[in-house]
Design a protein around this motif. Structure first.
Motif, mmCIF file in Angstrom:
data_model
loop_
_atom_site.group_PDB
_atom_site.id
_atom_site.type_symbol
_atom_site.label_atom_id
_atom_site.label_comp_id
_atom_site.label_asym_id
_atom_site.label_seq_id
_atom_site.Cartn_x
_atom_site.Cartn_y
_atom_site.Cartn_z
ATOM 1 N N VAL A 157 37.324 38.257 52.598
ATOM 2 C CA VAL A 157 36.078 38.616 51.921
ATOM 3 C C VAL A 157 35.751 40.082 52.178
ATOM 4 C CG1 VAL A 157 33.592 38.171 51.782
ATOM 5 C CG2 VAL A 157 35.186 36.257 52.043
ATOM 6 N N TRP A 158 35.961 40.539 53.413
ATOM 7 C CA TRP A 158 35.732 41.946 53.754
ATOM 8 C C TRP A 158 36.597 42.848 52.879
ATOM 9 C CZ3 TRP A 158 32.786 44.632 57.512
ATOM 10 C CH2 TRP A 158 33.110 45.983 57.639
ATOM 11 N N ARG A 159 37.893 42.535 52.811
ATOM 12 C CA ARG A 159 38.833 43.384 52.074
ATOM 13 C C ARG A 159 38.491 43.440 50.586
ATOM 14 N NH1 ARG A 159 43.185 41.744 49.454
ATOM 15 N NH2 ARG A 159 43.115 39.721 50.490
ATOM 16 N N LYS A 160 38.234 42.303 49.963
ATOM 17 C CA LYS A 160 37.960 42.270 48.529
ATOM 18 C C LYS A 160 36.592 42.859 48.196
ATOM 19 C CE LYS A 160 41.007 38.370 47.569
ATOM 20 N NZ LYS A 160 41.135 36.991 47.023
ATOM 21 N N THR A 161 35.626 42.637 49.073
ATOM 22 C CA THR A 161 34.293 43.202 48.845
ATOM 23 C C THR A 161 34.339 44.724 48.914
ATOM 24 O OG1 THR A 161 33.182 41.246 49.742
ATOM 25 C CG2 THR A 161 31.907 43.284 49.676
#
Length: 215
Positions: A157-161
């Motif tokens: 989620v961190w990477r895609k956000t």
């Protein structure tokens, strides 16, 4: 790479200190009241006491050490080695912008026509684009980046956000640059509201939806 980043931060701190020292030299020439806030059309909204010049000039001197210390106390400090370049870009851009703001205020107080509304909007646009381009590099941490409950919980989620946020930042940067050449108070107000509120809402919503999908 690590030595180059450290050297950049040292130079940045020296520049901030030199800027503050020069402010000390021009301080006696400043009027009793100095402009500290402008409207989107370039009109001064707020004046501050003369000492505010030194307060504004001193902020970058404090910001650089603070931003150097933060990675050292972050529980996820190991990740800063993976996004050191992105962190340095943000630190450099923010510090130079603050230094620039201090001089725009001082020069305006001394009677120079600096067109602060245009210069500041373009500068902010460039900063947003620079940070936006580097956002996909940012790894999970507690001080730097888009820190929602869901990005901190899930690395995917961190990477895609942050990939999504990087696109938003670049769009915001372009809008700031375009907005610099519009002298409409309504346009600028709507632009700021959309950028500030809309972007925060979008990133929070996006990270939450991703978390629910991946969870």
């Amino acid at each position: 790479m690590k030595k180059e980043i450290s050297k950049t931060r040292i130079i940045l701190f020296i520049v901030a200190v030199i800027s503050f020292i020069i402010h000390l030299f021009i301080y006696p020439k400043l009027p009793a009241q100095i402009p500290i806030q402008w409207s989107s059309t370039g009109e001064v909204n707020t004046y501050g006491a003369k000492y505010m010049d030194l307060v504004i000039a001193g902020i970058p001197v404090l910001i650089v050490p603070l931003m150097v210390i933060m990675p050292k106390i972050d529980p996820r400090k190991a990740n800063y080695a993976k996004h050191g370049q992105a962190y340095t870009i943000a630190m450099t851009g923010i510090t130079l912008l603050l230094i620039g703001c201090s001089w725009l205020s001082a020069l305006s107080a001394l009677g120079y026509d600096v067109h602060i509304e245009t210069v500041l909007s373009v500068a902010m646009g460039i900063l947003f684009i620079a940070i936006g381009n580097s956002m996909p590099q940012i790894r999970s941490n507690y001080f730097f980046g888009i820190r929602t409950p869901w990005t901190l919980e899930n690395p995917d989620v961190w990477r895609k956000t942050h990939r999504f946020g990087g696109i938003l930042f670049c769009i915001m940067g372009l809008l700031f640059i375009i907005g610099a050449f519009f002298k409409s108070e309504i346009f600028s107000t709507v632009l700021v509201v959309i950028l500030a509120v809309g972007s925060v809402a979008l990133t929070y919503l996006y990270s939450y939806i991703l978390y629910r999908r991946l969870g």
